[in-house]
Write an enzyme that holds these catalytic residues in place. Sequence first.
Site, PDB file in Angstrom:
ATOM      1  CG  ASP A 190      -6.889  -2.984  -3.516  1.00  0.00           C
ATOM      2  OD1 ASP A 190      -7.667  -2.269  -2.856  1.00  0.00           O
ATOM      3  OD2 ASP A 190      -5.660  -3.028  -3.308  1.00  0.00           O
ATOM      4  CG  HIS A 196      -5.661  -2.719   0.263  1.00  0.00           C
ATOM      5  ND1 HIS A 196      -5.072  -2.204  -0.869  1.00  0.00           N
ATOM      6  CD2 HIS A 196      -5.012  -2.139   1.309  1.00  0.00           C
ATOM      7  CE1 HIS A 196      -4.133  -1.344  -0.531  1.00  0.00           C
ATOM      8  NE2 HIS A 196      -4.069  -1.298   0.788  1.00  0.00           N
ATOM      9  CB  SER A 234      -0.963  -0.048   1.188  1.00  0.00           C
ATOM     10  OG  SER A 234      -2.095   0.735   0.924  1.00  0.00           O
TER      11      SER A 234
END
Length: 652
Positions: A304, A335, A198
């Site tokens: 995601d 995610h 991320s």
Amino acid sequence: MPKRMRFTIWRPLATVAAAALMATFLSPATAHAAVRESKPVYSYENAIREAVWVDTGLDDDRDGRNDRVAVDVVRPREAAAQGRRIPVIMDASPYYSCCGRGNESQKKTYDADGDVVQMPLFYDNYFVPRGYAFVGVDLAGTNRSDGCVDVGGRSDILSAKAVVDWLNGRGKAYTTRTGTTKSKATWTNGRTGMIGKSWDGTIANGVAATGVEGLRTIVPISAISSWYDYYFQQGAPLYDSGPEWLSDYVNSPDARAKCGAVQQKLIDGAPRTGDWTPLWTERDYVKDARKVRASVFLIHGMQDLNVRMKHVGQWWDALAKNGVERKVWLSQTGHVDPFDFRRAEWVETLHRWFDHELLGYDNGIDREPMADIERHPDQWATSKVWPPRGTDATTLRPAKGTEAGVGTLGLRKGKGTETFTDDPQHSETDWAANVDRTTPDKAGFVTKPLTRDLRLSGSSEVTVTATPTTSTAHLSAVLVDLGPDTIRDYASSGEGITTLTDRTCWGASTTGDSSCFKETRAKTADVGYTVVSRGWADLGNHASDLKGAPLTPGKAYTITLDLAATDHVVPAGHRLALIVAGTDKDLIDPPSTKPTLTLDLSRTKARVPLVGGAHAFARATAGSVSAAPEAAPLAGLSAPRTTTHRIPEGGQ
């Protein structure tokens, strides 16, 4: 500068005599080239743990001195005693103190001397015994670092780049945050690989896009490639907040007290209009893909809805255009880190990747298939290259059917119009469930049942000509696989995984830093349809992706929506659908009005990357007959979760 030359054979630094004396601690750095895997021959418990503060050359917190970022290092003591220089695995993160890392939200902990005790995740536990150093960097403005968080901008990227420079002998570091005693990285050969999920992986993308020397590879997991596309898509706002909220979320207390000017720049530079500004140019790494020297091993969930797959498609294509060595894993999850959806294979593959890229082992990983793709929960397929050779953007056209808003999708241009009214209370799940039924909030177009499998691989785009009744309008375009399947439940809180209580261990442990983590399993759902790809836009951006304008009610506008990259097989017996609608609830924000839009079907089309192109589509739809409309709504996942304030890590 020219791209670095690839290498496959590591040349030992030690002499033969010294190597014989050190046989007890033989490492990959001194092993014969035939050895294909680094081994855990070093003590993790006795590893050197130290902290340094690297000078970034910036003074974003405006305290009159250069900002320094905290760098926590774990490295094998035996290699240091032997004078052997080793490569570095580095994770630069804003989350080490505020929020934690990984599925168990681990944070850094420290001893009385300020040296790290627990380094989150398994990277140090696993790789330090194998002859690597692990470096955990607190981004500027977070944890023990000076400076300010600027959400992917100059401070974020240059604070991490400064550490790579220091590891390669070009930067300055100190043994304390404010002292004058310098520290040199004489223990490393400078070969650095950056990894992270991320925001962390985003920093790896950004640092690679500077072209910094010494960064040999990056492993971005669920990472952003352009921050504009995290907050907007073609003018449509994806969240009702901007980067200033995210900066405040991770800033340290010291940074919050000093960084008001940076916060104001984030507010002023990111207006909620969705217009492109210089702030977004600074945070666009795709434009600098030509500078990337590092290889890229990219991992992303195709479902995601936090860092969306658009980030993959545009980054991957730009890297390919510039000849960057690449590898990719695409899962069915949201995610989620690969450690939590394919753990054993992930650790093994990452190990081999770093051995090849940082130690120079010719272990064959560069000759293996480029892509691993999850077809069904825990069932993976490979592609030699990605997208596969023979993939061609094929134009599919919507046409009217026998009922309003329920049309067909094929190769022939349609005629007439379809009309729908934006309903911000409905989402893609509502549209897909009712694709065979007339509803006022969408227009759906469906192929006949396929007689052969049809594979989509890459990024799609949908061109829409629409006439609005109001001065503002948002559009969504969705590709859907209509047919029964069992998929990962990416809409659940675990985004496709369930966390268990049992633990497995990956590397060595100490009292303060365990290598044992909770196991997971796939969380699945039986569905009647699967959303394959999505895209959104503000119709006011019809003339430019960079700037929107008010619409004239009653006037037709043409805009092309970019749909997210994917790799999906629509199996024989299923149907492929294109849905065009307004606000996709919880995935984009609604416009200020609720327009009715009329589509000109003769000027509306989808360009879909099909393996085998138009010929494959024609074969898959030849001879089949139209399916009878479903009498009841199709079963699907729950609607996407409300995401008022989402962060590029997970959760809200």
